[in-house]
Scaffold this active site. Sequence first.
Site, mmCIF file in Angstrom:
data_model
loop_
_atom_site.group_PDB
_atom_site.id
_atom_site.type_symbol
_atom_site.label_atom_id
_atom_site.label_comp_id
_atom_site.label_asym_id
_atom_site.label_seq_id
_atom_site.Cartn_x
_atom_site.Cartn_y
_atom_site.Cartn_z
ATOM 1 N N CYS A 1 6.988 3.472 16.062
ATOM 2 C CA CYS A 1 5.810 3.242 16.903
ATOM 3 C C CYS A 1 5.394 1.760 16.871
ATOM 4 C CB CYS A 1 4.684 4.188 16.494
ATOM 5 S SG CYS A 1 3.388 4.336 17.734
ATOM 6 N N HIS B 1 7.013 9.754 15.840
ATOM 7 C CA HIS B 1 6.683 9.631 14.414
ATOM 8 C C HIS B 1 7.377 10.693 13.567
ATOM 9 C CE1 HIS B 1 3.337 6.677 14.472
ATOM 10 N NE2 HIS B 1 3.109 7.123 15.694
ATOM 11 N N GLU C 1 7.766 10.762 10.425
ATOM 12 C CA GLU C 1 7.074 10.955 9.138
ATOM 13 C C GLU C 1 5.918 11.943 9.265
ATOM 14 O OE1 GLU C 1 6.580 8.596 11.173
ATOM 15 O OE2 GLU C 1 4.490 7.919 11.131
#
Lengths: 229, 81
Positions: A86, A202, A204
């Site tokens: 990002c 994302h 994570e």
Amino acid sequence: MRVAVVSFPGSNCDDDCVRVVGEVLGRTAYKVWHADHDLQGPDLVILPGGFSYGDYLRCGAISAHAPIMADVADFARRGGAVLGICNGFQILTEAGLLPGALHRNAGLHFICRDVHLRVEGLATPFTAGLAGRVLKVPVAHHDGNYHADADTLARLEGDGQVVLRYCHPDGVVDAAANPNGSLGHIAGIASAAGNVVGMMPHPERCAEPLLGNTDGLAFFQAALQTLGG
Amino acid sequence: MKGKVTVRLKAGVLDVEGKAIEGALAKLGFNGVGAVRVGKVFEVELAETDPAAAKAALTAMAKGLLANPVMETFEVALEPG
């Protein structure tokens, strides 16, 4: 595997990345400060998501000149694995470590929702063994609309540097599955050598069962395998 | 000395903010408005007194930080006075 996660002023996904590597995968992860000049011998560097410098000027433009970025560039030049997520992807393009740029979403909205990604192209440290897979990963951005000139785009496509594309759950890529207007429906690209990767979604944020989705873990596991455990 | 750097999106780059402003102008009743494109102006105070050196410095700033050559073009100028 030792993973350095760079914190810039305004990064807000650095702890999430440290948690995935440290708690979920049980490897070594630590944060390094943008103003320092020491990556502390990592196998992998992550530039995390967030709103570094409040997105002033252009997203990632000021962070691209942070002191640590000289060390990240050296590390990348020597073949080191670098992942920008990002805002980290935006920083990599602004720093010239990846081609193109990310500008305002075509619909002008900040988009925060799950999208599907088709993995393809070069076998990078983060996508090795995943080609053909469709993964569900959230995006959360205002400026994820990938742009590059026609020559650059043709080179990226020809050399397999497009590694992630927005798609439907069945893997079909079309404009309806593209949340932000990115050229070529691009969600992630790699450097020519493949060791530097930037992605808007994302991973994570979907890497452990508690979060209701573990698809994002695949990128970290690929890195673990590629970089020798 | 005061300098001015004007940064614009390149012609081929879709200006989504410009498009939204175009629509808003039409809603406000401004008829006959064609394409609207949004740029940025940076007013920079400089200690430099030599105009050529000041322009060179502004150009370096534009190339190094203020403009992104992938999407943008820039012009530099010195403000009178």
